[in-house]
Scaffold this active site. Structure first.
Site, mmCIF file in Angstrom:
data_model
loop_
_atom_site.group_PDB
_atom_site.id
_atom_site.type_symbol
_atom_site.label_atom_id
_atom_site.label_comp_id
_atom_site.label_asym_id
_atom_site.label_seq_id
_atom_site.Cartn_x
_atom_site.Cartn_y
_atom_site.Cartn_z
ATOM 1 N N THR A 38 -18.760 11.174 -41.792
ATOM 2 C CA THR A 38 -18.803 9.881 -42.481
ATOM 3 C C THR A 38 -20.039 9.095 -42.047
ATOM 4 O O THR A 38 -20.690 8.448 -42.858
ATOM 5 C CB THR A 38 -17.514 9.083 -42.202
ATOM 6 O OG1 THR A 38 -16.410 9.854 -42.678
ATOM 7 C CG2 THR A 38 -17.519 7.746 -42.915
ATOM 8 N N GLU A 105 -14.262 11.917 -47.568
ATOM 9 C CA GLU A 105 -12.967 12.606 -47.466
ATOM 10 C C GLU A 105 -12.623 13.344 -48.769
ATOM 11 O O GLU A 105 -11.479 13.319 -49.229
ATOM 12 C CB GLU A 105 -11.840 11.608 -47.111
ATOM 13 C CG GLU A 105 -12.075 10.805 -45.848
ATOM 14 C CD GLU A 105 -11.773 11.557 -44.558
ATOM 15 O OE1 GLU A 105 -11.550 12.796 -44.592
ATOM 16 O OE2 GLU A 105 -11.764 10.897 -43.497
ATOM 17 N N CYS A 161 -15.969 20.148 -28.140
ATOM 18 C CA CYS A 161 -14.653 20.662 -27.757
ATOM 19 C C CYS A 161 -14.020 19.773 -26.675
ATOM 20 O O CYS A 161 -14.662 19.443 -25.675
ATOM 21 C CB CYS A 161 -14.761 22.095 -27.255
ATOM 22 S SG CYS A 161 -13.176 22.755 -26.726
#
Ligand SMILES: [Zn+2]
Length: 203
Positions: A38, A105, A161
């Site tokens: 975004t 999205e 991660c």
């Protein structure tokens, strides 16, 4: 045998080629959650705005995590006004006044987003879409594979991660919910690298 190129070219002269349609492009920004999709979308919108280009910014009505009137990056750094769309066809009523269409999205829309994107491109307007490439079960998300195959440009982002700080490809859901669409933030999802994702899945 001599091939006359001149003759071949003349066949096409009868068509009126539009440079606008020719230059319209689809850009797909994709990757796991928390990878800055975004944010990248907002940066591209701002760039167009600074060149006095009107951007129609849309988001699916389903995504109400922040606001129904704007899109906001996860770090809540940057915000852009947006229209909430329940049905992709609504974009066809709105895009004519804009120079560019941006959709955040996009993975939450059903298949009807595909012909809408095609129609906007055929009308000579560029589109930038941002969406998750994989769902929580690491399966391709909705129409994303199709959008990526239609794309002129793909920006694939990675996250960090949670366990090992490696390159995260997966949005792992830490709750027991099994529907594909479960809205949430870091309370429900963690970005994981391939190895950590596989290790967790085996447990
Ligand atoms: Zn890891």
């Amino acid at each position: 045998m001599k091939i006359s190129q001149k003759k071949d070219v003349s066949i096409f002269r009868q068509f009126d080629f539009s440079s606008t349609v020719k230059n319209a492009k689809l850009t797909v920004i994709t990757g796991p959650m928390f990878s800055g999709k975004t944010k990248s979308l907002i940066q591209k919108i701002s760039k167009y705005n600074s060149k006095n280009k009107a951007v129609l910014v849309c988001q699916p009505k389903i995504d109400s995590r922040y606001s129904q009137h704007s899109i906001l990056s996860h770090d809540k750094d940057t915000e852009v006004e947006a229209v909430s769309i329940a049905n992709p066809a609504e974009i066809l009523d709105l895009f004519h006044k804009a120079n560019i269409v941006a959709i955040d999205e996009v993975q939450f829309f059903d298949n009807s987003i595909i012909p809408v994107v095609q129609e906007v491109l055929d009308a000579g307007k560029s589109i930038i879409v941002s969406g998750l490439d994989l769902d929580y079960a690491a399966k391709p998300f909705g129409t994303m594979p199709e959008l990526m195959s239609m794309a002129d440009e793909i920006e694939k982002l990675n996250s960090v991660c949670t366990f090992c700080s490696g390159r995260a490809r997966y949005s792992h859901r830490i709750t027991d919910e099994s529907e594909v669409v479960v809205l949430g933030e870091k309370d429900k999802y963690v970005p994981l690298c391939r190895q950590c994702y596989n290790e967790l899945k085996e447990k």
